[in-house]
Design an enzyme around this catalytic site. Structure first.
Site, PDB file in Angstrom:
ATOM      1  N   ASP A 480       0.829  -1.207   0.000  1.00 60.57           N
ATOM      2  CA  ASP A 480       0.000   0.000   0.000  1.00 60.57           C
ATOM      3  C   ASP A 480       0.867   1.262   0.000  1.00 60.57           C
ATOM      4  O   ASP A 480       2.073   1.214   0.325  1.00 60.57           O
ATOM      5  CB  ASP A 480      -0.900  -0.039   1.244  1.00 60.57           C
ATOM      6  CG  ASP A 480      -2.230   0.679   1.049  1.00 60.57           C
ATOM      7  OD1 ASP A 480      -2.334   1.489   0.118  1.00 60.57           O
ATOM      8  OD2 ASP A 480      -3.151   0.439   1.869  1.00 60.57           O
ATOM      9  N   ASP A 550     -10.690   2.204  -3.653  1.00 62.57           N
ATOM     10  CA  ASP A 550     -11.332   1.939  -2.364  1.00 62.57           C
ATOM     11  C   ASP A 550     -12.852   2.022  -2.492  1.00 62.57           C
ATOM     12  O   ASP A 550     -13.572   1.712  -1.546  1.00 62.57           O
ATOM     13  CB  ASP A 550     -10.864   2.962  -1.318  1.00 62.57           C
ATOM     14  CG  ASP A 550      -9.541   2.543  -0.692  1.00 62.57           C
ATOM     15  OD1 ASP A 550      -9.148   1.380  -0.836  1.00 62.57           O
ATOM     16  OD2 ASP A 550      -8.901   3.405  -0.056  1.00 62.57           O
TER      17      ASP A 550
HETATM   18  C1  DGJ Z   1      -5.919   1.897   1.719  1.00 62.20           C
HETATM   19  C2  DGJ Z   1      -6.290   0.689   0.921  1.00 62.20           C
HETATM   20  O1  DGJ Z   1      -6.774   1.057  -0.335  1.00 62.20           O
HETATM   21  C3  DGJ Z   1      -7.305  -0.142   1.690  1.00 62.20           C
HETATM   22  O2  DGJ Z   1      -7.705  -1.227   0.916  1.00 62.20           O
HETATM   23  C4  DGJ Z   1      -6.685  -0.573   2.979  1.00 62.20           C
HETATM   24  O3  DGJ Z   1      -5.614  -1.437   2.732  1.00 62.20           O
HETATM   25  C5  DGJ Z   1      -6.233   0.632   3.773  1.00 62.20           C
HETATM   26  N1  DGJ Z   1      -5.382   1.476   2.993  1.00 62.20           N
HETATM   27  C6  DGJ Z   1      -5.515   0.208   5.009  1.00 62.20           C
HETATM   28  O4  DGJ Z   1      -4.975   1.250   5.680  1.00 62.20           O
END
Ligand code: DGJ
Length: 725
Positions: A480, A550
């Protein structure tokens, strides 16, 4: 050979299945661009160089005193700053005297089969030498000693050409590379529309389209990542081009940091596009004998519309960009706990998650953010990559063992480029984050960015990751990246190298991703950046799939997935079914199926009916896996053009199978809905699995599938599965 140098008129001719690209060596050793478009023979190309508009304001070159030649109006292959070409510059160096006048002229060339990798950077590759041919053209700026090699690789069967640029300092004095684009192209006329993928967090890669105007239009990032906001992709298409018709030039940069795409329409109605590292904030000090490599750019041309342009990108990326075990192996069907639990979990919760997940047929549990340091909120512990034993009471190996005993593989989340101010690592090394002496450190999501331009820093982070990955049975990593770069400077570098930090940062990221995928070739790496904030071909070189957004609302996902599909294949788009959204599970599944499918919910909270529904969905996922992952995409009705329905179709390579999905965004009250399919074999007969009806491919493509009596309603959707008889 798909690349030839024709001595007679000194032209390079690059031919692929769908395109011809011509440039040549002109008087004074200028490299002049002649043509890029549908295939043509090599005769008469001299005519293509002649452009109107020569006037006293257009400088004459003493070394090419030929009628109608001026660096100001002639289409040039790789433009430079300050020597008579006033249009966009592809390249400029600042020399030791402090001026930026740069003038590259042809020296020599080499043509060979295959393609070489670019040191330190992601790039497309060949599986066999005969797949592509490469041309390297060496040019030189006599005054500074800058030797610039323009590299072109023709992927003959795909209608694609890649380009990159190598810069060497062959003098005895240093210079600064001020601008180094990877691609420069002069197209005659300005009758094009420009397409780009814009957005923001939870709304990535919407499609924008506008006619070129005179002056400069740009798409850029200076966030230290390719970004949610703009994607390093653009297409110039003929006016009115649609999915099936019209000329399309697609351009994509294999790079995950600051990029820049500019198109200038000049007063003579010519259009020049340059694409590469964003010159703003960039400057590279090149000492005598040193070499710099610019990232690779991909160009696709077709006169068969946007659909064909996308399919060329998809084939190319699936075969010549994505690497490793997961390029062709079936990927595990995963469930990620993020939307189900956030950081609020412990050993028992995850084991229970795993048991329920196994029950419904899932194959891998991905433990997301919250398993390390003292991580209960997003305000601490990034960089402390050791297990939070107060949450995972039996340690990581204890948890993984129990998850494995349930019959599930195990995946884990990292954010390796970040550091929390509240972390042991930050307390020990407060200078490890990107910062500029004397200035505030901007904070985002309560975190700083680690200075990946520093080797000792990234080695330290990687050693912690290595410990976790080598001591545990881990099959998947989600990488991430949840903020962008600010106060970008590095105290360890001298002042003349401060303009290198953004680029050095991304080289550091690529280096660690390369080490991870080399040390752990079995691991499936999924890239993520607050959803799809770093969805670019650079990342796809290391991670075959990327978390697309997301935003898991299936209706809002439509523009995101349609936009992403402009150049990235279905297999690369992480797409999950989640809870708490506005449509039923059927539509959530239908939308998520168009990607690397998975779930993002708490299975403990599912009702028995929902569990039964999800079990059925999983059977469908297996059934359709091949046509989705390896099929060809046809966008039938896009959300950018129709507010009621959208529809897409995936067709197997042998045209024996097709999966059509229709989503009704809002009720259309269409009395008669005929959906014309695409990409089928007109001669074959296809049975519609759901109804048993049989139609010819010709009927389905020309007359269409009559969907008038399908169920209607906001957010409803359905699939039509066709099999050739
Ligand atoms: C952002 C990501 O896009 C989510 O899927 C998740 O992993 C969060 N970060 C976790 O902090």
């Amino acid at each position: 050979m798909s690349i030839r140098f024709i001595e007679e008129n000194k032209i390079f001719k690059l031919d692929s299945k769908t395109s011809t690209y011509i440039f040549g060596v002109f008087e004074g050793n200028y490299l002049v661009h002649y043509y890029y478009g549908a295939p043509i023979p090599d005769t008469d190309v001299e005519q293509l160089r002649i452009r109107p508009g020569f006037a006293s304001f257009c400088p004459d070159s003493p070394s090419a005193r030929v009628f109608n030649f001026s660096p100001d109006v002639t289409p040039l292959e790789y433009s430079t700053f300050g020597a008579g070409d006033f249009r966009l510059s592809a390249f400029a160096v600042k020399n030791s005297e402090g001026n930026k006048v740069t003038d590259l002229r042809y020296v020599s060339h080499e043509i060979y089969s295959g393609k070489k990798p670019i040191p330190g950077l992601p790039s497309l590759y060949v599986n066999t030498e005969d797949e592509a041919d490469t041309l390297e053209v060496l040019t030189e700026d006599k005054v500074t000693g800058a030797r610039v090699t323009l590299v072109y690789t023709v992927f003959k069967e795909y209608g694609a050409i890649t380009r990159c640029v190598k810069v060497e300092n062959a003098s005895d004095k240093p210079f600064y590379i001020d601008t180094v684009h990877s691609l420069c192209i002069d197209l005659p006329g300005n009758d094009y529309e420009m397409l780009d993928l814009y957005g923001r967090w939870v709304k990535e890669r919407s499609l924008d389209r506008y006619p070129l105007h005179r002056g400069i239009q740009s798409i850029k990032s200076k966030r230290g990542s390719s970004s949610h906001n703009h994607n390093p992709f653009t297409a110039l298409v003929s006016k009115g081009a649609n999915e099936d018709y019209g000329e399309c030039y697609g351009f994509n940069l294999v790079y995950s940091s600051n990029f820049s795409i500019d198109v200038e329409v000049d007063g003579f109605r010519s259009s020049r596009l340059v694409m590469g590292i964003n010159p703003e904030g960039f400057s590279w000090y090149l000492a005598p004998g040193e070499t710099f490599y610019a990232p690779e750019a991909v160009m696709v041309y077709t006169n068969k519309g946007l659909g064909e342009m996308s399919r060329i990108f998809h084939r190319l990326y699936a075969n010549n960009l994505i690497r490793g075990k997961w390029k062709k192996a079936k990927r595990p069907l995963l469930i990620n706990n993020w939307e189900g639990t956030g950081m609020n979990f412990d050993h028992d919760k995850l084991v229970s998650f795993a048991k329920h997940a196994k029950d419904i047929g899932l194959e891998m549990l991905v433990m997301d953010d919250g398993w390390f340091g003292k991580r209960d909120h997003d305000n601490s512990s990034l960089g402390d990559w050791y297990v939070a034993e107060y949450k995972l009471q039996k340690g990581l190996s204890g948890l993984i063992k129990e998850v494995n005993d349930c019959g599930l593989k195990f995946g884990i989340w990292f954010e390796p480029e970040m550091i929390s101010p509240d972390s042991d690592i930050y307390r020990a090394h407060p200078d490890w984050c990107l910062h500029t002496e004397g200035r505030d450190k901007s904070i985002a999501r309560t975190q700083y960015v680690i200075d990946y331009s520093r080797k000792e820093v990234r080695d330290h982070i990687y050693s912690m990751m290595y410990d976790i990955l080598s001591n545990n049975n881990i099959d998947y990593v989600k990488w991430d990246f949840n903020r962008n770069l600010t106060e970008v400077s590095c105290a360890q570098l001298p002042p003349e190298k401060q303009g290198e930090v953004f680029h050095r940062f991304v080289l550091g990221t690529y280096e660690i991703m390369d080490r991870l995928t080399t040390d752990f070739p079995h691991i499936l790496l999924e890239n993520c950046s607050g959803g799809g904030g770093r969805f670019d071909p650079g990342m796809l070189y290391y991670s075959p799939q990327i978390w697309t957004s997301d935003n898991t609302d299936p209706i809002e996902r439509l523009t995101i997935q349609f936009g992403t599909s402009m150049c990235y294949p279905a297999s690369t788009m992480g797409a999950h079914v989640s809870a708490n959204r506005r449509t039923g599970y059927e539509t959530k599944m239908n939308v998520a199926l168009w990607g690397s499918f998975g779930y993002e919910l708490d299975p403990d909270k599912l009702t028995p009916e929902e569990k039964a529904e999800i079990k059925d969905q999983i059977a469908l996922y297996h059934k359709y896996y091949d046509v989705i992952h390896y099929g060809e995409l046809y966008r039938l009705i896009t959300p950018f053009e129709n507010e009621f329905h959208v529809a897409w179709e995936l067709v197997s390579e042998d045209k024996n199978e097709a999966l059509v999905t229709v989503v009704e965004i809002k009720r259309a009250y269409d009395e008669f809905f005929m959906l014309r399919l695409k990409g089928l074999d007109p001669e074959k007969l296809y049975e519609i699995e759901e109804t048993g009806d049989t139609f010819s491919g010709a009927y389905l493509m020309n007359a269409g599938l009559n969907l008038t009596h399908r169920p209607h309603g906001d957010g409803l959707s359905y699939r039509v599965h066709l099999l050739a008889k």
